[in-house]
Write a protein that holds these residues in place. Structure first.
Motif, PDB file in Angstrom:
ATOM      1  N   VAL A  99     -55.133  32.777 -35.586  1.00 51.58           N
ATOM      2  CA  VAL A  99     -55.359  32.126 -36.874  1.00 51.58           C
ATOM      3  C   VAL A  99     -54.790  32.978 -38.006  1.00 51.58           C
ATOM      4  CG1 VAL A  99     -57.131  31.390 -38.523  1.00 51.58           C
ATOM      5  CG2 VAL A  99     -57.369  30.813 -36.101  1.00 51.58           C
ATOM      6  N   ARG A 100     -55.022  34.287 -37.960  1.00 51.09           N
ATOM      7  CA  ARG A 100     -54.500  35.184 -39.002  1.00 51.09           C
ATOM      8  C   ARG A 100     -52.978  35.096 -39.089  1.00 51.09           C
ATOM      9  NH1 ARG A 100     -57.889  39.064 -36.625  1.00 51.09           N
ATOM     10  NH2 ARG A 100     -56.059  40.163 -35.821  1.00 51.09           N
ATOM     11  N   GLN A 101     -52.329  34.980 -37.952  1.00 59.22           N
ATOM     12  CA  GLN A 101     -50.870  34.936 -37.928  1.00 59.22           C
ATOM     13  C   GLN A 101     -50.310  33.596 -38.386  1.00 59.22           C
ATOM     14  OE1 GLN A 101     -50.162  35.946 -33.821  1.00 59.22           O
ATOM     15  NE2 GLN A 101     -50.222  38.159 -34.204  1.00 59.22           N
ATOM     16  N   ARG A 102     -51.139  32.558 -38.403  1.00 58.47           N
ATOM     17  CA  ARG A 102     -50.649  31.214 -38.734  1.00 58.47           C
ATOM     18  C   ARG A 102     -51.010  30.756 -40.141  1.00 58.47           C
ATOM     19  NH1 ARG A 102     -52.606  28.593 -32.944  1.00 58.47           N
ATOM     20  NH2 ARG A 102     -51.026  29.625 -31.636  1.00 58.47           N
ATOM     21  N   VAL A 103     -51.740  31.569 -40.894  1.00 59.63           N
ATOM     22  CA  VAL A 103     -52.164  31.157 -42.226  1.00 59.63           C
ATOM     23  C   VAL A 103     -51.137  31.610 -43.263  1.00 59.63           C
ATOM     24  CG1 VAL A 103     -53.601  33.210 -42.645  1.00 59.63           C
ATOM     25  CG2 VAL A 103     -54.092  31.072 -43.854  1.00 59.63           C
ATOM     26  N   PHE A 104     -50.775  30.702 -44.173  1.00 53.67           N
ATOM     27  CA  PHE A 104     -49.746  30.974 -45.168  1.00 53.67           C
ATOM     28  C   PHE A 104     -50.160  30.422 -46.538  1.00 53.67           C
ATOM     29  CE2 PHE A 104     -47.405  31.169 -41.241  1.00 53.67           C
ATOM     30  CZ  PHE A 104     -46.441  32.149 -41.443  1.00 53.67           C
ATOM     31  N   GLU A 105     -49.810  31.162 -47.567  1.00 49.20           N
ATOM     32  CA  GLU A 105     -49.907  30.646 -48.935  1.00 49.20           C
ATOM     33  C   GLU A 105     -48.826  29.589 -49.105  1.00 49.20           C
ATOM     34  OE1 GLU A 105     -48.733  30.054 -52.924  1.00 49.20           O
ATOM     35  OE2 GLU A 105     -47.539  31.235 -51.519  1.00 49.20           O
ATOM     36  N   LEU A 106     -49.061  28.598 -49.939  1.00 54.58           N
ATOM     37  CA  LEU A 106     -48.171  27.451 -50.080  1.00 54.58           C
ATOM     38  C   LEU A 106     -46.716  27.839 -50.334  1.00 54.58           C
ATOM     39  CD1 LEU A 106     -47.706  24.378 -50.373  1.00 54.58           C
ATOM     40  CD2 LEU A 106     -48.335  24.629 -52.790  1.00 54.58           C
ATOM     41  N   CYS A 107     -46.467  28.720 -51.288  1.00 52.34           N
ATOM     42  CA  CYS A 107     -45.085  29.071 -51.650  1.00 52.34           C
ATOM     43  C   CYS A 107     -44.367  29.791 -50.510  1.00 52.34           C
ATOM     44  CB  CYS A 107     -45.058  29.926 -52.910  1.00 52.34           C
ATOM     45  SG  CYS A 107     -45.500  29.019 -54.401  1.00 52.34           S
ATOM     46  N   GLU A 108     -45.061  30.720 -49.848  1.00 53.79           N
ATOM     47  CA  GLU A 108     -44.393  31.424 -48.747  1.00 53.79           C
ATOM     48  C   GLU A 108     -44.147  30.492 -47.573  1.00 53.79           C
ATOM     49  OE1 GLU A 108     -46.466  34.656 -46.887  1.00 53.79           O
ATOM     50  OE2 GLU A 108     -48.401  33.605 -46.833  1.00 53.79           O
ATOM     51  N   PHE A 109     -45.030  29.514 -47.395  1.00 55.37           N
ATOM     52  CA  PHE A 109     -44.819  28.535 -46.328  1.00 55.37           C
ATOM     53  C   PHE A 109     -43.580  27.695 -46.615  1.00 55.37           C
ATOM     54  CE2 PHE A 109     -45.663  24.249 -44.534  1.00 55.37           C
ATOM     55  CZ  PHE A 109     -45.677  24.588 -43.186  1.00 55.37           C
ATOM     56  N   LEU A 110     -43.436  27.252 -47.854  1.00 58.11           N
ATOM     57  CA  LEU A 110     -42.292  26.404 -48.219  1.00 58.11           C
ATOM     58  C   LEU A 110     -40.974  27.165 -48.169  1.00 58.11           C
ATOM     59  CD1 LEU A 110     -43.772  24.357 -51.209  1.00 58.11           C
ATOM     60  CD2 LEU A 110     -43.578  23.685 -48.805  1.00 58.11           C
ATOM     61  N   THR A 111     -40.984  28.435 -48.562  1.00 55.89           N
ATOM     62  CA  THR A 111     -39.734  29.208 -48.585  1.00 55.89           C
ATOM     63  C   THR A 111     -39.406  29.824 -47.233  1.00 55.89           C
ATOM     64  OG1 THR A 111     -40.923  31.174 -49.372  1.00 55.89           O
ATOM     65  CG2 THR A 111     -39.918  29.753 -51.044  1.00 55.89           C
ATOM     66  N   ASP A 112     -40.419  30.339 -46.529  1.00 62.81           N
ATOM     67  CA  ASP A 112     -40.168  31.100 -45.299  1.00 62.81           C
ATOM     68  C   ASP A 112     -40.200  30.253 -44.031  1.00 62.81           C
ATOM     69  OD1 ASP A 112     -40.242  33.062 -47.179  1.00 62.81           O
ATOM     70  OD2 ASP A 112     -41.916  34.183 -46.313  1.00 62.81           O
ATOM     71  N   ILE A 113     -41.080  29.268 -43.974  1.00 66.94           N
ATOM     72  CA  ILE A 113     -41.232  28.464 -42.763  1.00 66.94           C
ATOM     73  C   ILE A 113     -40.451  27.153 -42.867  1.00 66.94           C
ATOM     74  CG2 ILE A 113     -42.840  27.385 -41.171  1.00 66.94           C
ATOM     75  CD1 ILE A 113     -43.025  30.457 -41.325  1.00 66.94           C
ATOM     76  N   VAL A 114     -40.754  26.350 -43.877  1.00 65.53           N
ATOM     77  CA  VAL A 114     -40.058  25.074 -44.058  1.00 65.53           C
ATOM     78  C   VAL A 114     -38.631  25.313 -44.556  1.00 65.53           C
ATOM     79  CG1 VAL A 114     -40.113  22.833 -45.217  1.00 65.53           C
ATOM     80  CG2 VAL A 114     -42.252  23.941 -44.526  1.00 65.53           C
ATOM     81  N   GLN A 115     -38.445  26.405 -45.315  1.00 70.48           N
ATOM     82  CA  GLN A 115     -37.142  26.762 -45.894  1.00 70.48           C
ATOM     83  C   GLN A 115     -36.584  25.614 -46.739  1.00 70.48           C
ATOM     84  OE1 GLN A 115     -34.554  28.266 -42.788  1.00 70.48           O
ATOM     85  NE2 GLN A 115     -35.953  29.925 -42.262  1.00 70.48           N
ATOM     86  N   VAL A 116     -37.403  25.196 -47.688  1.00 72.32           N
ATOM     87  CA  VAL A 116     -37.030  24.111 -48.591  1.00 72.32           C
ATOM     88  C   VAL A 116     -35.795  24.493 -49.398  1.00 72.32           C
ATOM     89  CG1 VAL A 116     -37.776  22.805 -50.621  1.00 72.32           C
ATOM     90  CG2 VAL A 116     -39.382  23.246 -48.750  1.00 72.32           C
ATOM     91  N   GLN A 117     -34.846  23.602 -49.453  1.00 72.62           N
ATOM     92  CA  GLN A 117     -33.612  23.821 -50.203  1.00 72.62           C
ATOM     93  C   GLN A 117     -33.536  22.975 -51.471  1.00 72.62           C
ATOM     94  OE1 GLN A 117     -31.352  26.235 -49.279  1.00 72.62           O
ATOM     95  NE2 GLN A 117     -32.885  26.678 -47.698  1.00 72.62           N
ATOM     96  N   SER A 118     -34.319  21.899 -51.525  1.00 74.68           N
ATOM     97  CA  SER A 118     -34.303  21.037 -52.707  1.00 74.68           C
ATOM     98  C   SER A 118     -35.612  20.263 -52.794  1.00 74.68           C
ATOM     99  CB  SER A 118     -33.115  20.066 -52.648  1.00 74.68           C
ATOM    100  OG  SER A 118     -33.254  19.178 -51.553  1.00 74.68           O
ATOM    101  N   LEU A 119     -35.941  19.876 -54.015  1.00 75.78           N
ATOM    102  CA  LEU A 119     -37.114  19.053 -54.274  1.00 75.78           C
ATOM    103  C   LEU A 119     -36.705  17.902 -55.185  1.00 75.78           C
ATOM    104  CD1 LEU A 119     -39.737  21.855 -55.001  1.00 75.78           C
ATOM    105  CD2 LEU A 119     -39.780  20.328 -53.043  1.00 75.78           C
ATOM    106  N   GLN A 120     -37.491  16.861 -55.186  1.00 76.44           N
ATOM    107  CA  GLN A 120     -37.203  15.730 -56.057  1.00 76.44           C
ATOM    108  C   GLN A 120     -38.142  15.706 -57.255  1.00 76.44           C
ATOM    109  OE1 GLN A 120     -37.526  12.429 -53.354  1.00 76.44           O
ATOM    110  NE2 GLN A 120     -35.466  12.687 -52.556  1.00 76.44           N
ATOM    111  N   ALA A 121     -38.799  16.814 -57.504  1.00 73.87           N
ATOM    112  CA  ALA A 121     -39.752  16.891 -58.603  1.00 73.87           C
ATOM    113  C   ALA A 121     -39.024  16.954 -59.949  1.00 73.87           C
ATOM    114  CB  ALA A 121     -40.641  18.114 -58.434  1.00 73.87           C
ATOM    115  N   ARG A 122     -39.714  16.479 -60.989  1.00 76.04           N
ATOM    116  CA  ARG A 122     -39.174  16.555 -62.341  1.00 76.04           C
ATOM    117  C   ARG A 122     -40.300  16.989 -63.273  1.00 76.04           C
ATOM    118  NH1 ARG A 122     -35.369  15.310 -65.947  1.00 76.04           N
ATOM    119  NH2 ARG A 122     -35.990  14.388 -67.948  1.00 76.04           N
ATOM    120  N   PHE A 123     -40.037  18.030 -64.073  1.00 75.12           N
ATOM    121  CA  PHE A 123     -41.069  18.567 -64.964  1.00 75.12           C
ATOM    122  C   PHE A 123     -40.384  19.162 -66.195  1.00 75.12           C
ATOM    123  CE2 PHE A 123     -44.526  21.491 -66.207  1.00 75.12           C
ATOM    124  CZ  PHE A 123     -45.614  20.625 -66.121  1.00 75.12           C
TER     125      PHE A 123
END
Length: 245
Positions: A99-123
């Motif tokens: 469990v300790r090895q699989r828990v991630f903060e949202l931003c590190e999960f998106l950058t390190d695991i999902v490796q998000v390259q783009s979003l469709q958000a507008r702000f």
């Protein structure tokens, strides 16, 4: 991948919109997201207060709730760091380790695991980023100025993908806001002074919105902002990243 959503107490009780935004963002990215109903407090408040020996039942419940998922994701750097460093159970230490090895903060999960390259958000607003200490110095979400290391920031990396956003350059981008868990209670005057220092940096640079990865830090600063009736909105980074999706 099966992703479990870990929603900390501050989010659950005071800022449920942050949990909703996190779910919305993860689902937008095509992830199979689950919310284990058995989850409760991770035990961080007790541990921070010197009573870690009273967190055994919290640990056992956390392991039971989140065992078996590929990843556990939370919009809270401080709670994730606590789980990574303190989740133990002598009766099921193998599961605790997994469990300790699989828990991630949202931003590190998106950058390190999902490796998000783009979003469709507008702000389309001027946004200042508060780099919380647990995330920055504990989880290494960003480089801190006191270390001689290359500059990087996972939250900023994601925010730069948001259309229309204008990121504000602060004078002291990684200074502590003074929340510090029980510190804000036992050292109220010092905590408030530290928070006001951060708020002054935001207003000096005419930020419209302050965002960050920890609701606790944001709540502390939001209280100071509202008391002074300042024209600054406080939003968790999940809300900004999910804006317009």
């Amino acid at each position: 991948m099966r992703v479990a959503l870990f929603i900390p107490c501050y989010v659950d009780q005071f800022y449920p919109q942050v949990g909703i935004a996190t779910l919305k963002l993860l689902q937008h990215l095509g992830l199979d997201v689950h919310f284990p109903m058995q989850q409760t407090c991770c035990g961080q408040p007790m541990a921070n207060g010197g009573f870690e020996h009273l967190t055994h039942s919290c640990n056992a419940n956390f392991i039971k709730a989140f065992d078996g998922y590929d990843y556990i994701v939370s919009p809270s750097g401080s709670c994730v760091l606590h789980v990574k460093d303190h989740l133990h159970d002598p009766k099921q230490e193998d599961k605790a380790t997994q469990v300790r090895q699989r828990v991630f903060e949202l931003c590190e999960f998106l950058t390190d695991i999902v490796q998000v390259q783009s979003l469709q958000a507008r702000f389309p607003k001027r946004v200042a980023v508060h780099q919380g200490c647990h995330g920055q110095r504990g989880l290494q979400l960003a480089a801190s100025t006191e270390t001689v290391t290359p500059r990087f920031s996972k939250p900023l990396q994601l925010l730069k993908m948001v259309e229309g956003i204008e990121l504000v350059n602060l004078d002291r981008p990684d200074e502590c806001c003074g929340f510090g868990g029980t510190f804000c209670v036992t050292e109220e005057a010092v905590s408030a002074a530290m928070g006001l220092s951060r708020v002054a940096d935001y207003t000096k640079h005419e930020a419209q919105v302050v965002t960050g990865t920890d609701v606790s830090c944001l709540m502390h600063q939001e209280g100071l902002i509202k008391r002074r009736k300042l024209p600054v909105q406080v939003m968790h980074i999940a809300e900004v990243l999910a804006a317009g999706l």
